[in-house]
Write an enzyme that holds these catalytic residues in place. Sequence first.
Site, PDB file in Angstrom:
ATOM      1  N   ARG A  47      27.018 -52.952  61.236  1.00  0.00           N
ATOM      2  CA  ARG A  47      26.491 -53.911  60.251  1.00  0.00           C
ATOM      3  C   ARG A  47      25.616 -54.954  60.943  1.00  0.00           C
ATOM      4  NH1 ARG A  47      29.225 -58.042  59.252  1.00  0.00           N
ATOM      5  NH2 ARG A  47      31.237 -57.054  58.907  1.00  0.00           N
ATOM      6  N   ASP A 171       5.795 -59.497  48.404  1.00  0.00           N
ATOM      7  CA  ASP A 171       6.335 -58.142  48.286  1.00  0.00           C
ATOM      8  C   ASP A 171       5.130 -57.205  48.394  1.00  0.00           C
ATOM      9  OD1 ASP A 171       7.098 -55.625  47.335  1.00  0.00           O
ATOM     10  OD2 ASP A 171       8.568 -56.445  45.928  1.00  0.00           O
TER      11      ASP A 171
END
Length: 385
Positions: A47, A171
């Site tokens: 992780r 984005d």
Amino acid sequence: MPQLATLLAQAGRQTDPLTGAISTPIYQTATFAHPAVGESTGFDYTRSANPTRKALEDAMTAIEGGVASFAFASGLAALSTLICLFNQGDHLVVAEGSYGGTYRLLDQVFARFGISATYVPVTDTAAFAAAIRPNTRALLVESLSNPCLAVPDLPALAQLARDNDKLFIVDNTFLTPYWLRPLDLGDGLGADIVVHSASKFLAGHNDTIAGIVSVRDPALAERVGYLQNAVGAVLAPQDAWLTLRGLKTLALRLDAQQRSTLAIARWLQTQPQVKHVYYPGLEDDPGHARLQTFASGFGSVLSFELADNAAVARLVEGVKLIAFAESLGGVESLITIPAVQTHANLSAEERLRLGVTDTLVRLSLGIENADDLITDIATAFSLHK
Ligand SMILES: *Cc1c(COP(=O)(O)O)cnc(C)c1O
């Protein structure tokens, strides 16, 4: 610094000194053994960091020209983690015509935690300025609006964000770093953060869900890195490898996809069934000139208006090569009806205001032969004249 095509082709190279493997190994492991107390190989737990994911993240940093990148389980996982930069009471100014899932994330999820958003017309920089409040923390805009491909004035928005001391988040899913690198918009201006749904062009094969964030400033990179581990929405090693594999052919794919898109956009303009074509690569498109001031390409998504709902249904059901499926940017061409698929969660009034009529069709062009794609659409049109 090598050219972009070189960086792309070699993405992930030289990451395995042990064997010299050309392809980055898939480190399918959850955890890593420590050599001794207080020592680490640099990897502890996947992780937090994984070598395959790191190869992708480092490649994206070189490609975007930032200081660090972070790979997430999806584009929306990337956006969710970025919104965790903000606090209760904070406000964002967001471009209208953003991805439907971004609206949903802000209005249905983060609104409940006291983070609010105002939506303004994507091409109207003055509207962004007018929407800035004392508690505004960031401007969020996509490189092209969806589904009508309107072009924001990114350099002006970068200037506005800087003048007002707001984060500027782009984005860049629709243009990718091959056509636009928002971290560097010239004259020292640029986005602070670029985010991608790598599920689209970057992975590029309609087979992987992934998200990428790249950051320009080291202090901000540290905060995003902290959140990547704390929130935990990370990209798995196998999917990081697929995304790296996709990057290698990005330049070739996008050149081919854009060529087809322009040919098909011009052909569609000559068709009596087609009322209007939206594609900034067309010379008569309102965004054509503006986009060329900061980007080197126009993308491979277009949309067009048909006469009535029946014509839309006949087209999407009549095409054989082109799949009736949502998503974009992959090697296979896809056709969608934004009003009932990608933009279904907006209200009817909101959709209309954004030009998302029930008779609008969006096409994402892949790498198939353009004449075959035209024949496919022409056949679907003529089947039911
Ligand atoms: C698809 C998309 C997203 C969401 O990405 P996922 O990988 O599907 O979670 C975000 N922004 C844009 C512009 C997209 O097209």
